[in-house]
Design a protein around this motif. Structure first.
Motif, PDB file in Angstrom:
ATOM      1  N   GLU A   1       0.847  -1.190   0.000  1.00 42.30           N
ATOM      2  CA  GLU A   1       0.000   0.000   0.000  1.00 42.30           C
ATOM      3  C   GLU A   1       0.880   1.237   0.000  1.00 42.30           C
ATOM      4  O   GLU A   1       1.878   1.299   0.720  1.00 42.30           O
ATOM      5  N   ILE A   2       0.486   2.213  -0.806  1.00 41.30           N
ATOM      6  CA  ILE A   2       1.277   3.439  -0.924  1.00 41.30           C
ATOM      7  C   ILE A   2       0.454   4.623  -0.438  1.00 41.30           C
ATOM      8  O   ILE A   2      -0.679   4.824  -0.890  1.00 41.30           O
TER       9      ILE A   2
ATOM     10  N   SER B   1      -1.640   1.450  -9.021  1.00 41.57           N
ATOM     11  CA  SER B   1      -2.931   2.137  -9.107  1.00 41.57           C
ATOM     12  C   SER B   1      -3.105   3.048  -7.910  1.00 41.57           C
ATOM     13  O   SER B   1      -2.792   2.659  -6.791  1.00 41.57           O
ATOM     14  N   PHE B   2      -3.636   4.240  -8.170  1.00 49.07           N
ATOM     15  CA  PHE B   2      -4.064   5.106  -7.077  1.00 49.07           C
ATOM     16  C   PHE B   2      -5.589   5.161  -7.106  1.00 49.07           C
ATOM     17  O   PHE B   2      -6.168   5.453  -8.145  1.00 49.07           O
TER      18      PHE B   2
ATOM     19  N   ALA C   1      -3.692   7.652  -2.007  1.00 42.88           N
ATOM     20  CA  ALA C   1      -3.474   6.274  -1.566  1.00 42.88           C
ATOM     21  C   ALA C   1      -3.575   5.331  -2.749  1.00 42.88           C
ATOM     22  O   ALA C   1      -4.442   5.493  -3.609  1.00 42.88           O
ATOM     23  N   GLY C   2      -2.668   4.365  -2.791  1.00 41.41           N
ATOM     24  CA  GLY C   2      -2.657   3.444  -3.915  1.00 41.41           C
ATOM     25  C   GLY C   2      -2.073   2.097  -3.556  1.00 41.41           C
ATOM     26  O   GLY C   2      -1.800   1.804  -2.390  1.00 41.41           O
ATOM     27  N   THR C   3      -1.901   1.268  -4.582  1.00 38.68           N
ATOM     28  CA  THR C   3      -1.345  -0.065  -4.373  1.00 38.68           C
ATOM     29  C   THR C   3      -0.357  -0.399  -5.480  1.00 38.68           C
ATOM     30  O   THR C   3      -0.547  -0.001  -6.624  1.00 38.68           O
TER      31      THR C   3
ATOM     32  N   ARG D   1       1.662  -3.730  -7.150  1.00 35.98           N
ATOM     33  CA  ARG D   1       1.659  -5.188  -7.163  1.00 35.98           C
ATOM     34  C   ARG D   1       2.580  -5.715  -8.249  1.00 35.98           C
ATOM     35  O   ARG D   1       2.587  -5.189  -9.363  1.00 35.98           O
TER      36      ARG D   1
END
Lengths: 402, 401
Positions: free
Chosen positions: B197-198, B246-247, B266-268, B270
């Protein structure tokens, strides 16, 4: 006694009444287009002076004529705005707002009480001028579409009751960045046009782990925010001040969920009506193309606000001379720059010669320095007598020279 | 080996009713990640009732249990189930509906746990039919960082225990609502993604939208960052390596004419390679911070490191697939695609040979089609007997192989 000294004497004579009017208005603020009590107060004051106000113009607006000799020969308009802001006042003063959550944080109480003072003086001086003064007390300066535009629709700038249409119009605005005792002028463009921009980016939401199955609204919105900066840097002629700001983005997915929709809100301000229209077209085209180029789409709503405010150059330069005569040369400043804020007096300035000047209200020694639209805004009340006298004097000078 | 198949099937059938009861009990009493106290107690009691001796309170609410065949010191195979539920309000109208309002077994861990209990019972009745040891792992907190798997590993579940050697391989299953009940899915090699998680906070200087010269615009800067970070995928990543950034959330709480001080994103992220993953973290942080700095702002670039990628050991997975074909029939075993979701079984796969396969639970005729993590998720319960029997069969095959 010459006329200038007479004006000064009367301004001083009425200063206590003006101050008391100002404090009453400050303590009883009303929101835009709801200035019912304020309008009643203004109308009663005008009647008590012996004038015959026309009420309920554009809802809560008022005009009143003060006729000198040959009243049909020429007309100068003087304007004040009456509405307050949805702000909770934090000043601890005897005249603090009694209407919780509403506050005269933009000085319209000063503009209105000052114009009532000017009305008293001009009424006393009827035998000393030729022509007519038209006083305009307008509602809703703070709220689109602007009380000014409605007053104009109701023909306040047209000839009526056998009087000539106003050829020029004055308004003042309190300026917390100028020392009390001083006033500021700027011939030409002074305040920006202001349009609100609402963009809704539409894509296909979904799981963040499957980019091939979503149309990413967050990325499209980011591209739009970035690419629209070139409207200012690449499309508008560099000599025209322009600014495009986005202050709000709502993208309510999460770390791993792309939302189906993202909303962006911003403001566009500039100083040229033709480029303003072109910029609107360019914003729509570029945002749409960016969204569509990325497989999504967007809806763009541009809420057209006030135009830019243009001070007629000759009229404003003349008025600076009138002001120097009245206050002394050292008290009149030439404002160095345009201001990117916006003001509905601009509507008048696109119809007739207009002069919008600033009245210094700052007093650092008394710690009166807070900005407009803040809960601690207040003025050095010494400014009120100056405002009353100066507008009276400039009106008399202008009426004479027309 | 072949001769054991009828026995496994027979026992799976014999205990199907009990497995169903276990599943329904666990489904009706779901507990959130790392709070699986009652579930763990239930599992422990069931194991004891089979005559087994569970080791409790591993990683607090986890359990392990050994089932020893002949020569228990020769070889160990691990079988894993997860026990936690999700913070979802169940919308199914079923007799076994969650009685813990707001918590639901919407990811099938009730199925994994009850199925592994069934497997424990079957295998504990066949200890004279295999050589070696089976280590059953009931783990907590699959759904929550840092993942129960990582804590179980820290507590030594992949190490030798007493006279039993360290497991050489581990097998786990997961319900799959996209596969019809009666079918099983396998994938060799890379299967599920790592997931980090970003959280980026761009700090500028807010102010009036009409005075750009007096502000540092975090709305524009965060937009630049989100646009630029896409090149981590398109320009920095090996094109053969699946990666996604992705955000999904942006918070810029100004107004048309007010620029806020701060914007939060916030994003991810992978991907499928641990070295690239670490490199990408460095590059993203550098790019985000660099852009913010270049534009006069600062940014806090916070990466919450999640689970690693899940790789199915190719040889093990091939063996398991062949064994499954024998048990289920070739036509009922399918290939799986890459799945960009994350799963903490990945931690085991970084340590020992691992095989994570999918148990079909879909039944369109019965209207059982909802995805995992939705309030209407459910399974065709026929999958329970298949799950318990198949994992027993796979374990026996692996111990033998």
């Amino acid at each position: 006694m010459n006329l200038k000294d007479k004006v000064k004497e009367l301004a001083q004579k009425y200063s206590n009444e003006v101050l008391s009017d100002r404090r009453y208005l400050h303590a009883h603020p009303e929101l835009s287009f709801q200035e019912h009590n304020t309008a009643k107060f203004v109308a009663n004051k005008l009647k008590s002076i012996g004038l015959t106000p026309i009420e309920n113009i554009a809802g809560t607006g008022i005009t009143a004529l003060i006729e000198g000799k040959k009243p049909e020969s020429k007309t100068v308009a003087l304007r004040a705005d009456m509405d307050a802001l949805p702000i909770v006042e934090q000043n601890d003063v005897p005249y603090k707002s009694t209407n919780e959550g509403v506050m005269h944080a933009c000085g319209h109480d000063v503009h209105t009480s000052s114009l009532l003072g000017t009305a008293r003086i001009l009424n006393d001086l009827r035998g000393h001028f030729e022509g007519t003064f038209k006083l305009i007390f307008q509602p809703g300066e703070e709220m689109s579409p602007g009380g000014a535009s409605l007053m104009i629709k109701e023909n306040v700038l047209k000839a009526n009751l056998n009087k000539a249409a106003p050829r020029s119009i004055y308004a003042q605005h309190v300026a917390p960045f100028i020392e009390v005792g001083k006033v500021g002028f700027k011939p030409g463009p002074v305040l920006a046009s202001c349009d609100d921009i609402y963009i809704t980016v539409k894509g296909a939401g979904g799981h963040a782990g499957t980019p091939h199955e979503v149309v990413d609204t967050i990325l499209i919105a980011s591209q739009i925010v970035v690419s629209l900066q070139q409207i200012v840097s690449r499309n508008i002629p560099p000599h025209i001040p322009a600014v495009l700001s986005f202050g709000k983005i709502v993208g309510e997915g999460s770390t791993n969920i792309i939302p189906a929709e993202v909303k962006i809100e911003g403001t566009f301000r500039t100083f040229d009506e033709e480029w303003r229209k072109k910029a609107h077209e360019n914003i729509v085209r570029l945002a749409k193309a960016t969204a569509q180029g990325m497989g999504g789409d967007c809806e763009i709503e541009i809420e057209i606000g006030y135009p830019y405010l243009n001070n007629a150059i000759d009229f404003t330069e003349r008025s600076m001379v009138y002001a120097q005569e009245f206050l002394g040369k050292d008290k009149v400043e030439l404002l160095p720059n345009v201001i990117m804020g916006s003001e509905d007096f601009a509507f008048y300035s696109h119809h007739i010669d207009a002069c919008f000047y600033t009245l210094g209200v700052k007093n650092e020694a008394k710690n009166i320095t807070d900005g407009l639209h803040t809960p601690r805004f207040d003025i050095d009340e010494g400014a009120v007598e100056i405002g009353v006298g100066l507008m009276t004097w400039m009106g008399l000078c202008e009426l004479k020279q027309l | 080996m072949e001769e054991l198949k009828p026995r496994v099937k027979e026992l799976a059938k014999k205990y199907a009713e009990d497995i169903l009861t276990d599943r329904r009990h666990i489904h009706a009493n779901p507990e959130l990640s790392f709070e699986e106290y009652k579930t763990a107690e239930y599992v422990a009691n069931r194991l004891k009732s089979f005559g087994l001796t569970p080791q409790e309170k591993v990683a607090n609410t986890g359990l392990t249990v050994l089932i020893e065949g002949k020569n228990p010191e020769s070889k160990t195979v691990a079988l894993r189930a997860d026990m936690d539920a999700l913070p979802i309000t169940e919308a199914n109208d079923v007799p076994y509906k969650s009685t813990n309002e707001g918590v639901m077994h919407a990811c099938g861990h009730d199925v994994h746990t009850s199925s592994l209990l069934g497997t424990a019972r079957i295998l504990s009745e066949m200890t004279d039919s295999f050589e070696g040891t089976l280590k059953l792992i009931f783990q907590p907190g699959e759904e929550k960082i840092p993942g129960g798997a990582s804590l179980m590993i820290k507590d030594g579940v992949l190490k030798a225990l007493k006279h039993t050697p360290a497991p050489k391989s581990i097998i786990g299953q997961h319900v799959m609502p996209f596969l019809p009940v009666g079918t099983i899915g396998f994938r060799e090699g890379l299967y599920m993604a790592s997931a980090d998680e970003i959280y980026i906070t761009v700090k500028g200087k807010g102010g009036h939208g009409a005075m750009p010269e007096k502000i540092i615009d975090p709305v524009l800067i965060s937009s630049h960052i989100m646009v630029a970070l896409q090149q981590i995928i398109s320009r920095n990543c090996d094109p053969k390596m699946p990666s996604v950034l992705s955000f999904g959330k942006v918070e810029a709480k100004g107004a048309t004419n007010i620029i806020p001080d701060v914007v939060k994103i916030a994003g991810t992220f992978r991907t499928y390679d641990e070295a690239w993953r670490a490199e990408a973290h460095k590059r993203m942080k550098k790019m985000g911070e660099g852009i913010a700095e270049a534009m006069g702002a600062t940014c806090d670039f916070d990466i919450h490191v999640g689970y690693p990628h899940l790789k199915n050991h190719p040889a093990l997975t091939q063996r398991m697939r062949q064994a499954a074909e024998t048990y289920m029939g070739k036509e009922n075993v399918v290939n799986l695609d890459l799945w960009m979701a994350a799963e903490d079984f990945a931690y085991y796969s970084q340590e020992v040979d691992a095989c994570f396969y999918r148990l079909g639970t879909r039944n369109e005729a019965k209207g059982i089609v909802s995805s995992v993590h939705t309030p209407t998720f459910d399974i065709d319960e026929d999958a329970l007997e298949i799950g318990a029997g198949l994992m027993s069969w796979l374990a026996l095959n692996e111990l033998k192989g």
